[in-house]
Design a protein around this motif. Structure first.
Motif, short mmCIF file in Angstrom:
data_model
loop_
_atom_site.label_atom_id
_atom_site.label_comp_id
_atom_site.label_asym_id
_atom_site.label_seq_id
_atom_site.Cartn_x
_atom_site.Cartn_y
_atom_site.Cartn_z
N ASP A 1 -12.52 49.21 -47.06
CA ASP A 1 -12.15 49.31 -45.65
C ASP A 1 -12.69 50.58 -45.01
OD1 ASP A 1 -10.47 50.97 -47.10
OD2 ASP A 1 -8.60 50.16 -46.30
N ALA A 2 -12.92 51.62 -45.81
CA ALA A 2 -13.53 52.83 -45.27
C ALA A 2 -15.01 52.61 -44.97
CB ALA A 2 -13.35 53.99 -46.24
N TRP A 3 -15.69 51.82 -45.80
CA TRP A 3 -17.09 51.48 -45.50
C TRP A 3 -17.17 50.71 -44.18
CZ3 TRP A 3 -20.99 53.73 -47.81
CH2 TRP A 3 -20.87 54.17 -49.13
N TYR A 4 -16.27 49.74 -44.02
CA TYR A 4 -16.26 48.99 -42.76
C TYR A 4 -15.95 49.91 -41.58
CZ TYR A 4 -16.36 44.37 -45.01
OH TYR A 4 -16.73 43.25 -45.70
N GLY A 5 -15.01 50.82 -41.79
CA GLY A 5 -14.65 51.74 -40.71
C GLY A 5 -15.82 52.61 -40.31
N LEU A 6 -16.54 53.13 -41.30
CA LEU A 6 -17.69 53.98 -41.00
C LEU A 6 -18.77 53.19 -40.27
CD1 LEU A 6 -19.06 56.71 -41.26
CD2 LEU A 6 -19.85 56.05 -43.54
N ALA A 7 -19.00 51.96 -40.71
CA ALA A 7 -19.98 51.11 -40.03
C ALA A 7 -19.55 50.84 -38.59
CB ALA A 7 -20.15 49.79 -40.79
N GLU A 8 -18.24 50.66 -38.39
CA GLU A 8 -17.75 50.40 -37.04
C GLU A 8 -17.96 51.61 -36.13
OE1 GLU A 8 -13.70 49.00 -34.67
OE2 GLU A 8 -13.68 49.17 -36.87
N VAL A 9 -17.85 52.81 -36.69
CA VAL A 9 -18.12 54.02 -35.89
C VAL A 9 -19.55 53.95 -35.33
CG1 VAL A 9 -18.51 56.51 -35.99
CG2 VAL A 9 -16.48 55.52 -37.06
N TYR A 10 -20.50 53.64 -36.20
CA TYR A 10 -21.89 53.54 -35.74
C TYR A 10 -22.07 52.40 -34.74
CZ TYR A 10 -23.11 56.85 -39.42
OH TYR A 10 -23.20 57.97 -40.20
N GLU A 11 -21.34 51.30 -34.97
CA GLU A 11 -21.41 50.20 -34.02
C GLU A 11 -20.92 50.64 -32.64
OE1 GLU A 11 -19.23 45.90 -33.14
OE2 GLU A 11 -18.92 46.91 -35.07
N LYS A 12 -19.79 51.38 -32.62
CA LYS A 12 -19.26 51.87 -31.35
C LYS A 12 -20.26 52.78 -30.64
CE LYS A 12 -15.11 50.02 -31.63
NZ LYS A 12 -14.66 48.96 -30.68
N LEU A 13 -21.06 53.50 -31.43
CA LEU A 13 -22.07 54.40 -30.87
C LEU A 13 -23.35 53.66 -30.50
CD1 LEU A 13 -21.59 57.42 -33.32
CD2 LEU A 13 -20.89 57.32 -30.91
#
Length: 347
Positions: A180-192
């Motif tokens: 879930d942390a990998w997904y979270g980190l990927a989502e950060v980049y998606e938001k950016l």
């Protein structure tokens, strides 16, 4: 699972079932020895009776004994903490929050109470208060992947992408298998809007953890679609379905992607492969019927529509009737009547 605190035993963890090595990281062994050396009186009866009831899952009954121990005062901080745990088990999270607050007032260095208080603040949609509690736990020397993941989630709620990224990365440094942390980190980049780094993050997850599953490929497919890379999006969906062959929704979506990519034969193959798994028969046959109908392969479309209807999808009947209408409108009334008769008999 939350566990009670006993002055004779270790605390059990509440999220990932990892064990703490002591009751409270900042309580010295001398304090524990002092507690054990005190003579027994009513407070012991209240406190240990409450713990016994808690261990038996009799949380409601344990509450009154913890309150009695609190009134006596001898085990007050521990009784407040255990009372909070019992209240959480009873679903009374707001009252439990009060108990944990009282615990940290009496024992400011009690890490476990700060962590649980942070969790309750997070669940109560109060990320700013949760951040304070989690950071206090870190200040006290406890650094876990749970704390950093929770902090990252709190910063995500406030759209602070920089701090969210920092804490997701720290959570992964402590526990690379935390998907879930990998997904979270990927989502950060998606938001950016940085889909390349989002893709890179999940690719790293595939390399670094055995817990990565089909959902990683589905998410990668989504990122590639956002980057207008149809071929790579298709490849990732294929990889996901190969890992998760009984996922009917994913298989149907992959078939739709093939149709849009003007590869109906691959869509048909994908759907037919799905039928072999005996799941989603109605929906898969309906999709096959629609593809055949579009290709003007009406006899095959009719059979698939009927299978879909017999399997429980009412849209199958509408599709079958539309095939009958095609023949009727073309003047082949005999063929149309044969099909209508089958529809009436649901054969």
């Amino acid at each position: 699972m939350l566990s009670r605190l006993d002055n004779r035993t270790e605390l059990c963890s509440y999220r990932r079932k990892t064990k703490e090595k002591s009751l409270v990281s900042r309580l010295s062994s001398l304090v524990l020895v002092f507690l054990l050396a005190l003579p027994l009186h009513a407070a012991d009866d209240f406190f240990f009776k409450a713990n016994e009831l808690y261990d038996q899952g009799r949380y409601k009954e344990s509450v009154k004994y913890y309150r009695a121990a609190i009134d006596d005062g001898r085990y007050e901080p521990f009784a407040w903490f255990n009372l909070g745990n019992a209240l959480v088990q009873l679903g009374k999270k707001e009252v439990a929050m009060v108990a944990y607050k009282r615990t940290v007032e009496l024992l400011p260095d009690f890490v476990k109470a700060w962590m649980l208080l942070g969790d309750l603040y997070y669940l109560a949609e109060s990320p700013s208060d949760a951040i304070v509690a989690y950071n206090r736990a870190i200040e006290l020397g406890t650094e876990t992947d749970h704390i950093h993941f929770a902090l990252a989630e709190c910063y995500m709620k406030g759209s602070d992408w920089t701090l969210a990224q920092k804490h997701f990365e720290r959570a992964l440094a402590l526990n690379p298998d935390r998907m879930d942390a990998w997904y979270g980190l990927a989502e950060v980049y998606e938001k950016l809007g940085d889909y390349e780094y989002a893709v890179k993050t999940l690719k790293n997850a595939l390399q670094m953890t055995a817990t990565a599953g089909a959902d990683v490929h589905y998410t990668l497919s989504y990122y590639y679609r956002s980057m207008d890379s149809t071929r790579l999006a298709l490849n990732e969906m294929e990889n996901g379905v190969m890992m998760d062959p009984e996922n009917v929704s994913a298989r149907r979506y992959l078939a739709q992607m093939y149709v849009k990519n003007e590869s109906p034969w691959m869509a048909i193959f994908t759907l037919e492969e799905g039928l072999r798994h005996k799941k989603g028969i109605a929906d898969l046959n309906l999709d096959l019927g629609q593809i055949y109908f579009t290709q003007k392969r009406y006899d095959e479309a009719f059979e698939c529509y009927m299978k879909a209807w017999r399997a429980g999808n009412s849209q199958g009947r509408i599709g079958a009737e539309n095939v009958g209408h095609i023949f009727s409108n073309a003047g082949d009334t005999e063929k149309a009547e044969t099909l209508y008769a089958r529809i009436r008999d649901k054969k």
